[in-house]
Design a protein around this motif. Structure first.
Motif, PDB file in Angstrom:
ATOM      1  N   SER A  31       0.806  -1.221   0.000  1.00 31.49           N
ATOM      2  CA  SER A  31       0.000   0.000   0.000  1.00 31.49           C
ATOM      3  C   SER A  31       0.841   1.274   0.000  1.00 31.49           C
ATOM      4  N   TYR A  32       2.150   1.127   0.023  1.00 33.03           N
ATOM      5  CA  TYR A  32       3.011   2.302   0.166  1.00 33.03           C
ATOM      6  C   TYR A  32       4.134   2.330  -0.864  1.00 33.03           C
ATOM      7  N   ALA A  33       4.445   3.543  -1.310  1.00 33.85           N
ATOM      8  CA  ALA A  33       5.618   3.732  -2.138  1.00 33.85           C
ATOM      9  C   ALA A  33       6.867   3.477  -1.299  1.00 33.85           C
ATOM     10  N   MET A  34       7.950   3.130  -1.987  1.00 33.55           N
ATOM     11  CA  MET A  34       9.228   2.880  -1.336  1.00 33.55           C
ATOM     12  C   MET A  34      10.334   3.580  -2.115  1.00 33.55           C
ATOM     13  N   SER A  35      11.404   3.886  -1.420  1.00 30.44           N
ATOM     14  CA  SER A  35      12.528   4.561  -2.049  1.00 30.44           C
ATOM     15  C   SER A  35      13.856   4.010  -1.554  1.00 30.44           C
ATOM     16  N   TRP A  36      14.874   4.273  -2.332  1.00 25.71           N
ATOM     17  CA  TRP A  36      16.260   4.068  -1.921  1.00 25.71           C
ATOM     18  C   TRP A  36      16.926   5.450  -1.863  1.00 25.71           C
ATOM     19  N   VAL A  37      17.678   5.647  -0.790  1.00 25.10           N
ATOM     20  CA  VAL A  37      18.406   6.895  -0.568  1.00 25.10           C
ATOM     21  C   VAL A  37      19.827   6.511  -0.182  1.00 25.10           C
ATOM     22  N   GLY A  96       7.566   5.252   2.008  1.00 22.94           N
ATOM     23  CA  GLY A  96       6.839   6.477   1.743  1.00 22.94           C
ATOM     24  C   GLY A  96       5.610   6.586   2.625  1.00 22.94           C
ATOM     25  N   GLY A  97       5.101   7.813   2.752  1.00 28.31           N
ATOM     26  CA  GLY A  97       3.930   8.020   3.597  1.00 28.31           C
ATOM     27  C   GLY A  97       2.611   7.760   2.879  1.00 28.31           C
ATOM     28  N   SER A  98       2.688   7.470   1.560  1.00 32.98           N
ATOM     29  CA  SER A  98       1.489   7.156   0.780  1.00 32.98           C
ATOM     30  C   SER A  98       1.889   6.260  -0.383  1.00 32.98           C
ATOM     31  N   ASN A  99       0.959   6.033  -1.311  1.00 36.70           N
ATOM     32  CA  ASN A  99       1.271   5.163  -2.452  1.00 36.70           C
ATOM     33  C   ASN A  99       1.950   5.916  -3.595  1.00 36.70           C
ATOM     34  N   TRP A 100       2.114   7.213  -3.464  1.00 32.06           N
ATOM     35  CA  TRP A 100       2.708   8.047  -4.517  1.00 32.06           C
ATOM     36  C   TRP A 100       4.225   7.884  -4.527  1.00 32.06           C
ATOM     37  N   VAL A 101       4.828   7.747  -5.697  1.00 34.27           N
ATOM     38  CA  VAL A 101       6.236   7.410  -5.807  1.00 34.27           C
ATOM     39  C   VAL A 101       7.134   8.452  -5.146  1.00 34.27           C
ATOM     40  N   HIS A 102       6.708   9.700  -5.068  1.00 32.67           N
ATOM     41  CA  HIS A 102       7.516  10.754  -4.460  1.00 32.67           C
ATOM     42  C   HIS A 102       6.963  11.216  -3.121  1.00 32.67           C
ATOM     43  N   ALA A 103       6.236  10.354  -2.453  1.00 27.03           N
ATOM     44  CA  ALA A 103       5.732  10.685  -1.115  1.00 27.03           C
ATOM     45  C   ALA A 103       6.894  10.888  -0.143  1.00 27.03           C
TER      46      ALA A 103
END
Length: 118
Positions: A31-37, A96-103
């Motif tokens: 249900s959530y976007a994810m990122s690598w930093v 991420g805080g939502s499903n949006w890729v840049h959340a």
């Protein structure tokens, strides 16, 4: 409790490849976007790549990196190709805080170190 555990880092020669993984738990992963930093030695945080909740939308800072996810396995991946010494950094997985890729990101893992050196 949200937990993000990265793995797959290590020492690799220039031009080599690595696949990083992030095992997620404690929330509904799909249900959530994810990122690598990443954070290079002595430098600030740099966003590397993001993926929407369903995996259909991705974004990345360059084409050498490919983000993907397996929602059935609650796992996020980052494939790093044609690695350069300047890719040396600690790579963090972030939720991420939502499903949006840049959340905006609200939870972070502890990171995995990638060292590119001959």
């Amino acid at each position: 409790e949200v937990q993000l555990v990265e793995s797959g880092g290590g020492l690799v020669q220039p031009g080599g490849s690595l696949r990083l993984s992030c095992a997620a738990s404690g929330f509904t992963f799909g249900s959530y976007a994810m990122s690598w930093v990443r954070q290079a030695p002595g430098k600030g945080l740099e966003w590397v790549s993001g993926i929407g909740a369903s995996g259909g939308i991705t974004d990345t800072i360059n084409s050498r990196f490919t983000i993907s996810r397996d929602n059935a396995k609650n796992t996020l991946y980052l494939e790093l190709n044609s690695l350069k010494p300047e890719d040396t950094a600690v790579y963090y997985c972030a939720k991420g805080g939502s499903n949006w890729v840049h959340a905006a990101m609200d939870y972070w893992g502890k990171g995995t170190l990638v060292t590119v050196s001959s």
